[in-house]
Design a protein around this motif. Sequence first.
Motif, PDB file in Angstrom:
ATOM      1  N   VAL A  82       0.857  -1.184   0.000  1.00  0.00           N
ATOM      2  CA  VAL A  82       0.000   0.000   0.000  1.00  0.00           C
ATOM      3  C   VAL A  82       0.894   1.236   0.000  1.00  0.00           C
ATOM      4  O   VAL A  82       2.036   1.202   0.479  1.00  0.00           O
ATOM      5  N   THR A  83       0.364   2.316  -0.545  1.00  0.00           N
ATOM      6  CA  THR A  83       1.101   3.571  -0.613  1.00  0.00           C
ATOM      7  C   THR A  83       0.109   4.712  -0.761  1.00  0.00           C
ATOM      8  O   THR A  83      -1.046   4.491  -1.152  1.00  0.00           O
ATOM      9  N   ASN A  84       0.559   5.938  -0.445  1.00  0.00           N
ATOM     10  CA  ASN A  84      -0.291   7.103  -0.698  1.00  0.00           C
ATOM     11  C   ASN A  84       0.099   7.810  -1.991  1.00  0.00           C
ATOM     12  O   ASN A  84      -0.370   8.908  -2.270  1.00  0.00           O
ATOM     13  N   HIS A  85       0.971   7.180  -2.793  1.00  0.00           N
ATOM     14  CA  HIS A  85       1.289   7.731  -4.109  1.00  0.00           C
ATOM     15  C   HIS A  85       0.081   7.600  -5.037  1.00  0.00           C
ATOM     16  O   HIS A  85      -0.719   6.668  -4.907  1.00  0.00           O
ATOM     17  N   ASP A  86      -0.024   8.511  -6.009  1.00  0.00           N
ATOM     18  CA  ASP A  86      -1.021   8.307  -7.049  1.00  0.00           C
ATOM     19  C   ASP A  86      -0.501   7.254  -8.029  1.00  0.00           C
ATOM     20  O   ASP A  86       0.646   6.811  -7.955  1.00  0.00           O
ATOM     21  N   ARG A  87      -1.353   6.845  -8.950  1.00  0.00           N
ATOM     22  CA  ARG A  87      -1.009   5.730  -9.834  1.00  0.00           C
ATOM     23  C   ARG A  87       0.228   6.014 -10.690  1.00  0.00           C
ATOM     24  O   ARG A  87       1.079   5.137 -10.876  1.00  0.00           O
ATOM     25  N   GLU A  88       0.324   7.224 -11.216  1.00  0.00           N
ATOM     26  CA  GLU A  88       1.463   7.544 -12.071  1.00  0.00           C
ATOM     27  C   GLU A  88       2.760   7.525 -11.269  1.00  0.00           C
ATOM     28  O   GLU A  88       3.798   7.045 -11.744  1.00  0.00           O
ATOM     29  N   THR A  89       2.712   8.032 -10.030  1.00  0.00           N
ATOM     30  CA  THR A  89       3.911   8.022  -9.195  1.00  0.00           C
ATOM     31  C   THR A  89       4.301   6.596  -8.825  1.00  0.00           C
ATOM     32  O   THR A  89       5.491   6.273  -8.738  1.00  0.00           O
TER      33      THR A  89
END
Length: 241
Positions: free
Chosen positions: A136-143
Amino acid sequence: MASPEQSDEAVQVYIDLWYPDCWEIEITERFDVGILGYGIYMTGSEVATLFTVYADDHESVTEGIEAIRASENVHSVSQMASGFRQVSIPKPGNATRELLVVHDGRTQIGQPLTSRGFVCTGPVDIRGGREYWSLVTNHDRETVRVKLDEVREEMGAEITVRSMKHQSRGTAPTTLPADQFTKRQLEVFQLAREQGYYEYPKETTAGELADELGSTTSTLHEHLHKVEAVLLGRGGLTRLE
């Protein structure tokens, strides 16, 4: 307020990967065993990791453990008593053994992932010469894609994104009774679910799944039907009152 690279909702990412000079990958490629890794604890250049070695029979587990001991990247192997965990974690395969392994941490891919904002949500499943991660991450999909490209370049890794979805507040993870399945049955069912076989309309076909697994369609259906019988039977996950 989230930065342009961050999402207001956590993103769950399922990946499988291969990278060179990884002793866990090499052993599961050479022997008919799988390995579950439960986290890495740094002690300088060494790391200590709890592992479960699993297979369909005890002889294969023993053979896998002997290979772990013989690896030049492994410094010590200690066997743990069965049931030492306070919380039971379902395990695939008919035979398992719990290990504490101290090994060289300089070539592990965990640090490159966590340093880029990915958090592992469960045991890493290593089987058939590849590692399967739930992150899991709080990055957006592109990041997420950019960060995984960085890991690929740093580690010489092959990384396949199996699925990527927002983890909303109402989403609850489903735990499979993995201890009731063989290693192969679990592998087939997980792939079918990740590839959208159970979506409506289907996002893949049985033939496509069989081709990816190197199996026949009839064998694929046999594995899926056995898993479905456990999940949908009287003692399974779904009950009609």
